[in-house]
Motif scaffolding. Structure first.
Motif, PDB file in Angstrom:
ATOM      1  N   SER A 140     128.866  24.505 165.498  1.00 40.17           N
ATOM      2  CA  SER A 140     128.432  25.810 166.003  1.00 40.17           C
ATOM      3  C   SER A 140     126.955  26.079 165.702  1.00 40.17           C
ATOM      4  CB  SER A 140     129.291  26.921 165.390  1.00 40.17           C
ATOM      5  OG  SER A 140     129.055  27.017 163.997  1.00 40.17           O
ATOM      6  N   GLY A 141     126.272  25.098 165.121  1.00 38.44           N
ATOM      7  CA  GLY A 141     124.854  25.257 164.832  1.00 38.44           C
ATOM      8  C   GLY A 141     124.541  25.856 163.469  1.00 38.44           C
ATOM      9  N   ARG A 142     125.565  26.068 162.638  1.00 40.01           N
ATOM     10  CA  ARG A 142     125.362  26.598 161.281  1.00 40.01           C
ATOM     11  C   ARG A 142     125.207  25.436 160.312  1.00 40.01           C
ATOM     12  NH1 ARG A 142     123.765  31.417 160.618  1.00 40.01           N
ATOM     13  NH2 ARG A 142     124.797  31.581 158.632  1.00 40.01           N
ATOM     14  N   TRP A 143     124.371  25.611 159.319  1.00 36.21           N
ATOM     15  CA  TRP A 143     124.166  24.601 158.290  1.00 36.21           C
ATOM     16  C   TRP A 143     125.094  24.876 157.127  1.00 36.21           C
ATOM     17  CZ3 TRP A 143     121.076  20.299 158.315  1.00 36.21           C
ATOM     18  CH2 TRP A 143     120.308  20.126 159.474  1.00 36.21           C
ATOM     19  N   ARG A 144     125.776  23.844 156.673  1.00 35.62           N
ATOM     20  CA  ARG A 144     126.751  23.967 155.587  1.00 35.62           C
ATOM     21  C   ARG A 144     126.512  22.883 154.547  1.00 35.62           C
ATOM     22  NH1 ARG A 144     129.921  27.837 157.185  1.00 35.62           N
ATOM     23  NH2 ARG A 144     130.192  28.180 159.408  1.00 35.62           N
ATOM     24  N   LEU A 145     126.877  23.184 153.301  1.00 33.79           N
ATOM     25  CA  LEU A 145     126.748  22.207 152.223  1.00 33.79           C
ATOM     26  C   LEU A 145     127.795  21.113 152.385  1.00 33.79           C
ATOM     27  CD1 LEU A 145     126.198  24.561 149.163  1.00 33.79           C
ATOM     28  CD2 LEU A 145     124.488  23.465 150.620  1.00 33.79           C
ATOM     29  N   ARG A 146     127.428  19.880 152.065  1.00 35.56           N
ATOM     30  CA  ARG A 146     128.372  18.752 152.180  1.00 35.56           C
ATOM     31  C   ARG A 146     129.476  18.839 151.120  1.00 35.56           C
ATOM     32  NH1 ARG A 146     126.721  15.122 155.895  1.00 35.56           N
ATOM     33  NH2 ARG A 146     124.510  15.107 156.384  1.00 35.56           N
ATOM     34  N   CYS A 147     129.133  19.248 149.933  1.00 32.40           N
ATOM     35  CA  CYS A 147     130.106  19.382 148.850  1.00 32.40           C
ATOM     36  C   CYS A 147     130.585  20.830 148.808  1.00 32.40           C
ATOM     37  CB  CYS A 147     129.470  19.013 147.519  1.00 32.40           C
ATOM     38  SG  CYS A 147     130.573  19.215 146.109  1.00 32.40           S
ATOM     39  N   SER A 148     131.884  21.023 148.868  1.00 32.49           N
ATOM     40  CA  SER A 148     132.383  22.400 148.811  1.00 32.49           C
ATOM     41  C   SER A 148     132.216  22.951 147.401  1.00 32.49           C
ATOM     42  CB  SER A 148     133.853  22.459 149.220  1.00 32.49           C
ATOM     43  OG  SER A 148     134.684  22.046 148.159  1.00 32.49           O
ATOM     44  N   ARG A 149     132.001  24.244 147.312  1.00 35.00           N
ATOM     45  CA  ARG A 149     131.857  24.880 146.002  1.00 35.00           C
ATOM     46  C   ARG A 149     133.179  24.835 145.237  1.00 35.00           C
ATOM     47  NH1 ARG A 149     126.620  24.888 144.519  1.00 35.00           N
ATOM     48  NH2 ARG A 149     125.328  25.866 146.091  1.00 35.00           N
ATOM     49  N   ASP A 150     134.312  24.789 145.947  1.00 35.18           N
ATOM     50  CA  ASP A 150     135.602  24.649 145.256  1.00 35.18           C
ATOM     51  C   ASP A 150     135.685  23.308 144.541  1.00 35.18           C
ATOM     52  OD1 ASP A 150     136.756  27.131 145.737  1.00 35.18           O
ATOM     53  OD2 ASP A 150     137.599  26.491 147.658  1.00 35.18           O
ATOM     54  N   ASN A 151     135.246  22.240 145.204  1.00 32.53           N
ATOM     55  CA  ASN A 151     135.248  20.922 144.566  1.00 32.53           C
ATOM     56  C   ASN A 151     134.305  20.903 143.364  1.00 32.53           C
ATOM     57  OD1 ASN A 151     137.028  19.997 146.476  1.00 32.53           O
ATOM     58  ND2 ASN A 151     135.501  18.871 147.649  1.00 32.53           N
ATOM     59  N   GLU A 152     133.134  21.496 143.524  1.00 37.24           N
ATOM     60  CA  GLU A 152     132.180  21.565 142.422  1.00 37.24           C
ATOM     61  C   GLU A 152     132.763  22.355 141.248  1.00 37.24           C
ATOM     62  OE1 GLU A 152     127.638  23.136 141.558  1.00 37.24           O
ATOM     63  OE2 GLU A 152     128.437  23.293 143.582  1.00 37.24           O
ATOM     64  N   ALA A 153     133.430  23.468 141.547  1.00 41.96           N
ATOM     65  CA  ALA A 153     134.037  24.296 140.502  1.00 41.96           C
ATOM     66  C   ALA A 153     135.115  23.525 139.748  1.00 41.96           C
ATOM     67  CB  ALA A 153     134.621  25.573 141.115  1.00 41.96           C
ATOM     68  N   GLU A 154     135.883  22.693 140.446  1.00 42.78           N
ATOM     69  CA  GLU A 154     136.912  21.889 139.782  1.00 42.78           C
ATOM     70  C   GLU A 154     136.303  20.931 138.770  1.00 42.78           C
ATOM     71  OE1 GLU A 154     140.338  21.950 139.730  1.00 42.78           O
ATOM     72  OE2 GLU A 154     139.941  23.871 140.690  1.00 42.78           O
ATOM     73  N   VAL A 155     135.138  20.386 139.101  1.00 37.21           N
ATOM     74  CA  VAL A 155     134.451  19.506 138.153  1.00 37.21           C
ATOM     75  C   VAL A 155     134.137  20.274 136.880  1.00 37.21           C
ATOM     76  CG1 VAL A 155     132.319  18.209 137.730  1.00 37.21           C
ATOM     77  CG2 VAL A 155     133.497  17.998 139.925  1.00 37.21           C
ATOM     78  N   TYR A 156     133.582  21.488 137.036  1.00 37.89           N
ATOM     79  CA  TYR A 156     133.244  22.302 135.865  1.00 37.89           C
ATOM     80  C   TYR A 156     134.489  22.724 135.082  1.00 37.89           C
ATOM     81  CZ  TYR A 156     128.725  22.663 138.198  1.00 37.89           C
ATOM     82  OH  TYR A 156     127.527  22.390 138.804  1.00 37.89           O
ATOM     83  N   ALA A 157     135.542  23.072 135.798  1.00 40.70           N
ATOM     84  CA  ALA A 157     136.757  23.554 135.148  1.00 40.70           C
ATOM     85  C   ALA A 157     137.460  22.445 134.357  1.00 40.70           C
ATOM     86  CB  ALA A 157     137.716  24.137 136.190  1.00 40.70           C
ATOM     87  N   ASN A 158     137.298  21.199 134.773  1.00 38.36           N
ATOM     88  CA  ASN A 158     138.027  20.108 134.152  1.00 38.36           C
ATOM     89  C   ASN A 158     137.152  19.196 133.297  1.00 38.36           C
ATOM     90  OD1 ASN A 158     140.781  20.466 135.223  1.00 38.36           O
ATOM     91  ND2 ASN A 158     139.665  20.356 137.159  1.00 38.36           N
TER      92      ASN A 158
END
Length: 79
Positions: free
Chosen positions: A59-77
Motif C-alpha cells: 500500500s506504499g507504507r514503510w514498515r519495520l522488518r522486525c516486529s516490535r512483538d518479536n523484539e519484545a520477546e527477546v527482551y522478556a526472555n
C-alpha cells in the motif's frame, strides 16, 4: 520486563507504518536521541537502517522488518 513492555507500546505507535524511508530513519533517531552521544544519528546510519531495517508494503507504507512483538520477546526472555 519493563523494556519488553515499552517495546510493545512503541509497536502500537508504529502500527500505521511510515510515509517514507526517510521517516523510518527519523523515527529511529527520535527514539534513540536521549542515548546518543552527539544528539543525532549519522545520516548514513539513518539511511542504512531505512534500507535494511524497513520495507515498503503493497500500500506504499514503510514498515519495520522486525516486529516490535518479536523484539519484545527477546527482551522478556533474556537471561
Amino acid at each position: 520486563q519493563r523494556l519488553a513492555k515499552g517495546t510493545r507500546k512503541l509497536g502500537a505507535r508504529e502500527a500505521d507504518g511510515y510515509n517514507s524511508a526517510e521517516e523510518v530513519g527519523e523515527g529511529l533517531e527520535k527514539l534513540l536521541r536521549a542515548s546518543l552521544a552527539k544528539g543525532a544519528l549519522h545520516p548514513e546510519a539513518k539511511a542504512a537502517f531505512a534500507e535494511f531495517g524497513a520495507f515498503c508494503d503493497g500500500s506504499g507504507r514503510w514498515r519495520l522488518r522486525c516486529s516490535r512483538d518479536n523484539e519484545a520477546e527477546v527482551y522478556a526472555n533474556r537471561v
